[in-house]
Design a protein around this motif. Structure first.
Motif, mmCIF file in Angstrom:
data_model
loop_
_atom_site.group_PDB
_atom_site.id
_atom_site.type_symbol
_atom_site.label_atom_id
_atom_site.label_comp_id
_atom_site.label_asym_id
_atom_site.label_seq_id
_atom_site.Cartn_x
_atom_site.Cartn_y
_atom_site.Cartn_z
ATOM 1 N N LEU A 1 -5.751 9.222 11.082
ATOM 2 C CA LEU A 1 -4.694 8.537 10.332
ATOM 3 C C LEU A 1 -4.449 9.141 8.944
ATOM 4 C CD1 LEU A 1 -2.681 6.271 10.716
ATOM 5 C CD2 LEU A 1 -4.330 4.720 9.668
ATOM 6 N N VAL B 1 5.067 5.199 -1.356
ATOM 7 C CA VAL B 1 4.373 4.436 -0.314
ATOM 8 C C VAL B 1 3.288 5.299 0.319
ATOM 9 C CG1 VAL B 1 4.686 3.502 2.011
ATOM 10 C CG2 VAL B 1 6.271 2.855 0.191
ATOM 11 N N LEU C 1 0.368 5.884 -2.056
ATOM 12 C CA LEU C 1 -0.478 4.690 -2.163
ATOM 13 C C LEU C 1 -1.317 4.544 -0.906
ATOM 14 C CD1 LEU C 1 -1.320 2.042 -3.539
ATOM 15 C CD2 LEU C 1 0.590 0.942 -2.348
ATOM 16 N N LEU C 2 -0.655 4.734 0.234
ATOM 17 C CA LEU C 2 -1.353 4.564 1.506
ATOM 18 C C LEU C 2 -2.476 5.582 1.639
ATOM 19 C CD1 LEU C 2 -1.646 3.218 4.182
ATOM 20 C CD2 LEU C 2 0.266 4.565 5.070
ATOM 21 N N THR D 1 -5.304 4.869 -0.744
ATOM 22 C CA THR D 1 -6.064 3.690 -0.303
ATOM 23 C C THR D 1 -6.955 4.075 0.875
ATOM 24 O OG1 THR D 1 -4.152 2.378 -0.920
ATOM 25 C CG2 THR D 1 -5.848 1.266 0.345
ATOM 26 N N ALA E 1 -10.957 4.148 0.844
ATOM 27 C CA ALA E 1 -11.642 3.286 1.813
ATOM 28 C C ALA E 1 -12.575 4.126 2.676
ATOM 29 C CB ALA E 1 -10.615 2.575 2.682
ATOM 30 N N VAL F 1 -10.139 2.163 8.078
ATOM 31 C CA VAL F 1 -8.697 1.938 8.141
ATOM 32 C C VAL F 1 -8.428 0.444 7.984
ATOM 33 C CG1 VAL F 1 -6.623 2.192 9.519
ATOM 34 C CG2 VAL F 1 -8.361 3.974 9.573
ATOM 35 N N THR G 1 -10.414 -1.575 6.477
ATOM 36 C CA THR G 1 -10.722 -1.862 5.065
ATOM 37 C C THR G 1 -9.513 -1.550 4.194
ATOM 38 O OG1 THR G 1 -12.934 -1.084 5.565
ATOM 39 C CG2 THR G 1 -12.426 -1.446 3.247
ATOM 40 N N ALA G 2 -8.887 -0.384 4.443
ATOM 41 C CA ALA G 2 -7.717 0.021 3.660
ATOM 42 C C ALA G 2 -6.583 -0.968 3.863
ATOM 43 C CB ALA G 2 -7.276 1.421 4.067
ATOM 44 N N GLN H 1 -7.267 -4.031 1.967
ATOM 45 C CA GLN H 1 -7.078 -3.750 0.535
ATOM 46 C C GLN H 1 -5.586 -3.827 0.184
ATOM 47 O OE1 GLN H 1 -9.065 -2.992 -1.916
ATOM 48 N NE2 GLN H 1 -7.941 -1.703 -3.376
ATOM 49 N N LEU H 2 -4.760 -3.210 1.024
ATOM 50 C CA LEU H 2 -3.310 -3.208 0.780
ATOM 51 C C LEU H 2 -2.758 -4.631 0.890
ATOM 52 C CD1 LEU H 2 -2.268 0.009 2.738
ATOM 53 C CD2 LEU H 2 -2.163 -0.325 0.265
ATOM 54 N N ASN I 1 6.124 -4.560 -3.562
ATOM 55 C CA ASN I 1 6.995 -4.020 -2.523
ATOM 56 C C ASN I 1 6.447 -2.761 -1.918
ATOM 57 O OD1 ASN I 1 9.161 -5.521 -1.906
ATOM 58 N ND2 ASN I 1 10.361 -4.889 -3.698
ATOM 59 N N ILE I 2 5.987 -1.883 -2.822
ATOM 60 C CA ILE I 2 5.439 -0.600 -2.383
ATOM 61 C C ILE I 2 4.193 -0.837 -1.540
ATOM 62 C CG2 ILE I 2 4.398 1.561 -3.213
ATOM 63 C CD1 ILE I 2 7.340 1.462 -3.818
ATOM 64 N N THR I 3 3.380 -1.739 -2.020
ATOM 65 C CA THR I 3 2.141 -2.024 -1.294
ATOM 66 C C THR I 3 2.450 -2.551 0.102
ATOM 67 O OG1 THR I 3 1.419 -2.783 -3.451
ATOM 68 C CG2 THR I 3 -0.130 -3.013 -1.661
ATOM 69 N N ALA J 1 5.111 -2.056 1.768
ATOM 70 C CA ALA J 1 5.671 -0.967 2.568
ATOM 71 C C ALA J 1 4.563 -0.044 3.058
ATOM 72 C CB ALA J 1 6.682 -0.186 1.736
ATOM 73 N N ALA J 2 3.575 0.172 2.200
ATOM 74 C CA ALA J 2 2.457 1.039 2.584
ATOM 75 C C ALA J 2 1.695 0.430 3.760
ATOM 76 C CB ALA J 2 1.532 1.258 1.392
ATOM 77 N N ARG K 1 3.673 0.768 6.807
ATOM 78 C CA ARG K 1 3.600 2.154 7.248
ATOM 79 C C ARG K 1 2.288 2.431 7.978
ATOM 80 N NH1 ARG K 1 6.897 6.183 5.775
ATOM 81 N NH2 ARG K 1 6.383 8.083 6.901
ATOM 82 N N LEU K 2 1.226 1.867 7.415
ATOM 83 C CA LEU K 2 -0.094 2.030 8.038
ATOM 84 C C LEU K 2 -0.052 1.475 9.467
ATOM 85 C CD1 LEU K 2 -3.110 2.658 7.907
ATOM 86 C CD2 LEU K 2 -3.459 0.453 6.814
ATOM 87 N N GLU L 1 2.169 3.810 11.710
ATOM 88 C CA GLU L 1 1.530 5.089 12.041
ATOM 89 C C GLU L 1 0.343 4.868 12.969
ATOM 90 O OE1 GLU L 1 2.743 7.940 11.486
ATOM 91 O OE2 GLU L 1 4.366 7.248 10.178
ATOM 92 N N HIS L 2 -0.377 3.772 12.715
ATOM 93 C CA HIS L 2 -1.534 3.481 13.567
ATOM 94 C C HIS L 2 -1.078 3.197 15.002
ATOM 95 C CE1 HIS L 2 -5.824 2.784 13.314
ATOM 96 N NE2 HIS L 2 -5.673 1.949 14.319
#
Lengths: 913, 387
Positions: free
Chosen positions: A182, A749, A752-753, A756, A760, B347, B349-350, B353-354, B366-368, B370-371, B374-375, B378-379
């Motif tokens: 990822l 984004v 940040l991702l 993070t 992590a 992942v 954990t991340a 966190q987000l 907002n960014i968080t 969106a992140a 996105r996670l 993508e996952h």
């Protein structure tokens, strides 16, 4: 798991049964020389546990002794939680495997090996024998010689075991393969937009940003053009309005009318001015004609006056000339008389002067003669003195007693006197005290004794004859008498010689002669001084008698010449000559004063005469000039009168005067016709109006051009559809900016991702490794105070973090340090596995060879600490070094050959498959 | 006056305005913009057809024929050519605030080149008498974008023959923002018909159709050009029997595209389905509909994905254009979302966190969010790849 014993037979170099006993729970050292076969023991351990008995793989074949090719047999006793297990294997020839379990079971063959794999958690070896991969954790815990240092080489199987162990402690913290993929995916996505190092936009994102900038610029340019168009439109409108205003023609018409009028007036005025100017010119001409006529009359009048004046002057001059000539004649006769007196007195003066001269020469001759007389007297005295000098000189020269001679005589005389004194002192005194009577008759050395001579001194025998009585001889006894006498004789002789040399009879005589000589020499000097006094050197002659004589002779010659010249037979006395001179001089003075008086009397009349002559010359010149002038003037008058008579002149003046009057009247009449306007004023107005019209024409023309130019610009700009283009461009920009905002946000984004995820992941890794780190840290602290270790998620030692906080890559550490750390990590692994109930024993074959002695102590401490939980067996040849090891020592023992293979361990049953 | 004469006096014309030819639509893609621009031109043809259909000889265009002053020759000529195509119709054009008549401006340009015979542009406030129709047109053209005078005022004093039907044409607003309406630019007195004896005052500037009074109307734009326009896409058919009669005014549709602004709330999978259904069942042909959707609510990560698929990507394809304003649509991850990402591992954990950061909100909330979204996406993709 704990190893308890190991026995081998026909295993590599061990051709006789050999046994290792007494292996204890904790730390064990198997010490022996290098050739002992420690590594062979480790091979035996590995073979009996991990190799298949039936295997014919090369490594198994290699277990045989090279020479006897007998079947290798190994027997191992291990202790697990449930008790002792004994494993026995024979390889290659009649191979077998046997496992005796604590519960009494005896498993044979594959069953034994399967059970063993289950118990100890390793994999079945392949055809080529056991490999690190099949050994699993054991390949990590059992380290062969030379493998204990360097990066921990973990086979996947071992890693899997460790991962299981770790996860059983910390749970699932790592994300598995998908979890690891990822961040990579996100990183790739971000990497498509920004550079990883500098975070600068790239690729399509950068192009988008550039596009936004470019669109901004394009839009700005379009807006500027639009602004330009707007301004052009404003300018065009203004220009058109101006043109409109200028094109109506009202102003032009008014100006043209005014101009026409001005021109007409100008023409008229110019004509008038020309006529005035002509009249003025004629008036001036009339003035000049009148002036000329008047001038001519005046000139005639002046000429006639001049003739009269000249005539009067000529008469005056002629009269004065006659008078002057009469005075001149009178003066001249007076001067001539006076000049005769002067000449006479002048001759008397000359005569008197000649007389003075003769008397002066006579006196000179008299004086010279007197001087000759003086000089002759001195000459005689000088001659006498010279004679005397010569004589004294000769007399002195005749005496021989010079200064040296008299000195020598005096010395000799003193010498003789000195000796005589000494003789006298030494002499014997014979004195006689007797009456006069008594004395008489008595003689001493033949000489009679007298009342005055009452004693005798002698150094020689003295013979005293006393009459009648006989003779008395006194013989003095004097020391050095002879010597003294000799000296006396020598002195006398020297004196005598000196005297003889100068011809003196005695010393006294010599002294007298000397004195005489001295006096003579003084006389010489006196005479010489006399000569010098009487005949000294003068300006006229040298010193000396002869020079004086020559000089006197010269003077005599001069005197003789003078007398001949003066025609004198005898010279008067000097006083007479002087008196005669004085008389002559007085007469000469008298004559001179007479002469001077005559000259003085002449001076005044001469000046008067000279003045008169000058005056006559001047008057004559003036008379001549005046005569000429008069004649010329008279001729002039005659000529003029002939050309134009006086009446004619007068009538010409009258005519000129009348004409001038007429012309002045005409000028006045013309000037009255002038108005207020001047030509200059009118010309200025015409110029101004002309210029205004011209300027308007030009302005119209330029405005037309400007309007055309602006209109064409407007037309061109309109064709471009600027507003539409601006709108289109603004739309493009808005869309691009929207897209950019989206992309900016996307980057934000993703960043940040990613950060993070990365943090992590990092935290997870740290957590994941914590069971190992927790165990290894105390050991590490003992070895390197303040240091920490970093082990990555693949269980590789990545680096060492020093006290100061900086990290050193593991591969950069020294071999010794690498080995020490690797050993510590192995211990930690073993400890962790044991705590989770897995079998684990650490075997180190000739490990720690790179460690220095100083650090070995620490290593031993650590091993002792670790072996509270873990069994560690160390094979080493460095017995001495391991003396302070603290563990139990194990030794190999030879056994009876029959003992090992046949012996059955334990009393359990035997299982066979 | 006889009836017959009265009848013959009846004047019929179409009142339209605000064609805004050349308008650029900033928010849509180029293809859609081409369609919208084409529709504006087509509306002219439609007006010509309607005039023919209703027997109206005149079409009064009350300003803003063009959207701007400096246009390309093509944009300038396109509407003229459309009008030329209807020789039986007389088109009366009035300069508006978007296309004011300025010296050397676009009207001068057009007049210099020559307008089609049936087209008449009013560049001066002077009456135009159409004798055969008994109509006099009193235009009040704009000379600037903004003017503070009521340009229709001149109409009060114009001396005209009696009996003609007076129709004013003006572009501006009849309503201001203060107590004195006259202070607003381009102000037009709504009672001008009464003051000047006008039978009708044809107004332009407002894009929505509006009746101000019996004799004063805004026709609206014939083709809507924004989501906030109400009553657009129409024209007015005006029939006036005599100078004093109240005109008969009929609204006639002209627009091709429908512009809809919707505000919806979603909170679940079902809400999304319902919204999709609602959009799909909008009246009319979907490809003639433009929608501005303001969406509000909180969705799970999974539902947020679903929204994207169903609405932003799905329904949108059926419509001419869909604009989604999702600033107030929040993705709120649920425990299930997080479990779908992973039950353990870093992942997860991340993600947690987000989520924590997103929950805290703040400027980066907002960014968080969106992140986190996105996670999730993508996952899920990786998971799909794995399958």
């Amino acid at each position: 798991m704990k190893i308890r014993s190991l026995a081998v037979n026909q295993f590599k170099k061990f051709t006789s049964p050999t046994r290792l006993d007494g292996v204890e729970d904790g730390l064990n050292v198997v010490v022996g020389p290098k050739e002992m076969g420690k590594s062979t023991l480790l091979d035996a351990l590995r073979a009996v546990l991990f190799e298949k008995h039936s295997s014919r793989a090369q490594p198994i074949v290699a277990l045989q002794n090279d020479r006897n090719q007998a079947a290798p047999v190994v027997e191992l006793t291990i202790e697990l939680d449930d008790g002792l297990y004994r494993v026995t294997k024979r390889f290659i020839k009649k191979p077998y495997a046997r496992l005796s379990c604590p519960d009494g079971r005896i498993l044979e063959g594959d069953a034994a090996e399967d059970t063993l794999r289950e118990l100890l958690d390793f994999h079945e070896p392949g055809n080529t024998g056991a490999k690190p991969e099949t050994l699993g954790m054991w390949s990590v815990l059992w380290v062969q010689q030379g493998r204990s240092f360097g990066v921990l080489d973990l086979p996947d199987s071992a890693r899997s075991s460790l991962h299981n162990a770790l996860e059983s402690e910390v749970g699932t913290v790592l994300g598995g393969r998908r979890g690891r993929a990822l961040p990579k995916v996100i990183e790739n996505q971000l990497g498509e937009r920004i550079t990883s190092r500098t975070n600068r936009p790239r690729g399509a994102y950068k192009e988008l940003i550039d596009r936004v900038d470019a669109l901004h610029q394009d839009l700005g340019a379009l807006q500027a053009r639009r602004q330009d168009l707007t301004q052009t439109l404003v300018d065009l409108e203004e220009a058109q309005e101006n043109l409109q205003r200028l094109s109506t023609g009202d102003r032009d018409r008014a100006d043209l009318k005014e101009l026409d009028e001005a021109r007409q007036r100008h023409g008229r005025l110019a004509e008038l001015e020309a006529r005035i100017e002509t009249a003025c010119t004629e008036r001036e001409l009339g003035k000049r004609t009148l002036e000329q006529a008047e001038e001519a009359a005046e000139t005639r009048k002046r000429l006639k006056a001049d003739v009269e004046t000249e005539r009067t002057a000529l008469d005056t001059v002629a009269r004065r000339l006659t008078e002057a000539r009469a005075r001149e004649k009178e003066a001249r006769s007076k001067v001539n008389a006076l000049r005769g007196d002067v000449r006479k007195s002048e001759a008397a003066v000359t005569e008197a002067d000649q007389a003075v001269s003769r008397h002066r020469r006579v006196l000179g001759a008299a004086e010279r003669r007197s001087r000759i007389g003086d000089l002759e007297e001195r000459y005689e005295k000088a001659q006498a003195a010279e004679q005397h000098q010569r004589e004294a000189q000769q007399a002195a020269a005749a005496i021989l007693v010079t200064d040296e001679a008299i000195e020598a005589i005096r010395v000799a005389a003193q010498e003789r006197e000195a000796i005589r004194s000494r003789l006298n002192a030494a002499a014997t005194l014979v004195s006689f005290e007797m009456t006069e009577k008594g004395i008489s008759g008595i003689d001493v050395n033949g000489e009679p004794l007298t009342a005055e001579r009452t004693f005798v001194r002698s150094i020689e025998a003295v013979t005293i004859s006393v009459p009648d009585r006989g003779r008395i001889t006194v013989e003095p006894a004097i020391r050095d008498r002879d010597k003294l006498l000799h000296q006396q004789r020598n002195a006398a002789s020297a004196l005598r010689e000196a005297l003889e040399d100068v011809g003196a009879k005695s010393v006294t005589d010599a002294e007298d002669q000397y004195a005489r000589r001295e006096k003579l020499l003084r006389d010489v000097e006196l005479a010489r001084q006399g000569v010098e006094l009487h005949a000294p050197a003068t300006a006229d002659h040298e010193a000396g008698v002869q020079a004086l004589a020559d000089y006197i002779e010269g003077l005599r010659q001069i005197l003789k010449g003078e007398m001949e010249e003066l025609d004198l037979s005898a010279l008067p006395a000097r006083g007479d000559a002087e008196a005669a001179l004085r008389v002559a001089q007085d007469q000469a003075d008298e004559a001179r004063s007479v002469f001077n008086a005559a000259r003085a009397a002449l001076m005044g009349p001469e000046d008067a005469l000279s003045g008169l002559q000058t005056e006559i010359a001047t008057l004559q010149g003036r008379h001549d000039e005046s005569t000429d002038r008069l004649q010329r003037l008279q001729a002039e008058v005659a000529q003029a009168e002939e050309a134009r008579s006086d009446d004619e002149l007068q009538s010409g003046i009258e005519a000129a005067r009348n004409r001038l009057s007429e012309r002045e009247t005409m000028v006045a009449q013309l000037e009255e016709q002038r108005s207020d306007e001047t030509l200059l004023q009118l010309e200025a107005r015409i110029g101004r109006l002309d210029k205004a019209l011209q300027e308007r024409r030009e302005k119209r023309s330029s405005l037309k051009e400007r309007v055309a130019g602006l209109a064409s610009r407007v037309e061109a700009a309109k064709g471009a559809g600027l507003d539409e283009a601006i709108e289109q461009q603004a739309r493009e920009l808005a869309l691009a900016e929207e897209e950019k905002r989206r992309q900016d946000r996307e980057v934000e984004v993703l960043r940040l991702l990613l950060s993070t995820l990365r943090s992590a992941e990092q935290e997870a890794k740290e957590l994941y490794m914590s069971p190992v780190l927790r165990r290894v840290r105390p050991y590490l602290q003992l070895l390197f105070a303040g240091a920490d270790i970093r082990i990555d998620e693949n269980l590789k030692i990545a680096g060492v973090v020093r006290d100061a906080g900086y990290e050193e890559s593991f591969s950069h550490l020294s071999m010794g340090t690498q080995e020490q750390i690797a050993v510590l990590v192995r211990l930690a692994f073993a400890e962790m596995l044991l705590e989770q109930g897995h079998p684990a024993t650490v075997v180190l074959d000739d490990a720690l060879v790179f460690s220095d002695d100083r650090r070995m102590g620490r290593i031993f401490d650590i091993l002792n600490m670790a072996t509270r939980n873990v069994q560690v067996i160390v094979f080493t040849c460095r017995e001495q070094l391991f003396e302070g090891f603290g563990g139990g020592s194990c030794h190999l023992k030879q056994q009876a050959a029959t003992n090992l293979p046949r012996r059955r361990m334990g009393a359990g049953r035997t299982f066979a498959r | 006056m006889g009836l017959s004469r009265k009848r013959s006096m009846t004047v019929k014309f179409i009142h339209t305005s605000d064609w805004q030819i050349g308008k650029v639509f900033r928010f849509v893609d180029s293809a859609t913009m081409g369609l919208l621009q084409e529709a504006r031109l087509r509306a002219i043809s439609r007006l010509g057809e309607l005039a023919d259909e209703h027997g109206a000889v005149h079409v009064l265009v009350a300003g803003d024929i063009y959207d701007m002053e400096a246009l390309t020759p093509r944009s300038l000529n396109q509407p003229l050519e459309r009008m030329r195509g209807f020789p039986g119709v007389r088109w009366h054009l009035l300069p508006g605030n978007h296309d004011p008549h300025r010296p050397n401006g676009l009207w001068d340009q057009l007049l210099r080149r020559g307008l089609p015979k049936n087209v008449c542009a009013y560049v001066a406030p002077e009456p135009e008498i159409c004798q055969e129709s008994g109509l006099v047109i009193l235009p009040a053209p704009l000379f600037h974008r903004r003017t503070l005078d009521d340009l229709t005022a001149y109409v009060d004093d114009v001396d005209l023959p009696e009996g003609l039907i007076r129709v004013g044409m003006a572009h501006g607003t009849v309503r201001g923002f203060g107590p004195d309406d006259r202070d607003v630019p381009n102000f037009i007195a709504p009672d001008r018909p009464r003051l000047a004896g006008l039978a009708y005052l044809a107004l332009g500037d407002w894009h929505g159709q509006r009746r101000i009074n019996d004799r004063c109307w805004y026709s609206g734009t014939p083709e809507i050009d924004a989501f906030d326009v109400v009553g657009g896409g129409q024209a007015l058919l005006v029939e006036i029997e005599d100078p004093s009669a109240i005109p008969s005014v009929t609204s006639i549709p002209t627009g091709h595209y429908t512009w809809i602004r919707l505000s919806e709330q979603v909170a679940s999978h079902a809400d999304i389905d319902r919204l999709a259904q609602k959009l799909r069942s909008t009246a009319g042909e979907l490809d003639r509909i433009l929608v501005h959707l303001d969406i509000e609510g909180t969705l799970s990560l999974e539902d947020r994905q679903y929204f994207q698929e169903q609405i932003s990507d799905g329904v949108s394809a059926a419509l001419c254009f869909l604009r989604v304003d999702d600033n107030r649509l929040f993705a709120k991850p649920t425990a299930e979302d997080l479990d779908r990402i992973d039950r353990g591992g870093f992942v997860r954990t991340a993600a947690e966190q987000l989520k924590r950061l997103a929950d805290e909100g703040g400027s980066d909330g907002n960014i968080t969010a969106a992140a986190l979204e996105r996670l999730f996406v993508e996952h899920m993709k990786l998971q799909a790849d794995k399958r």
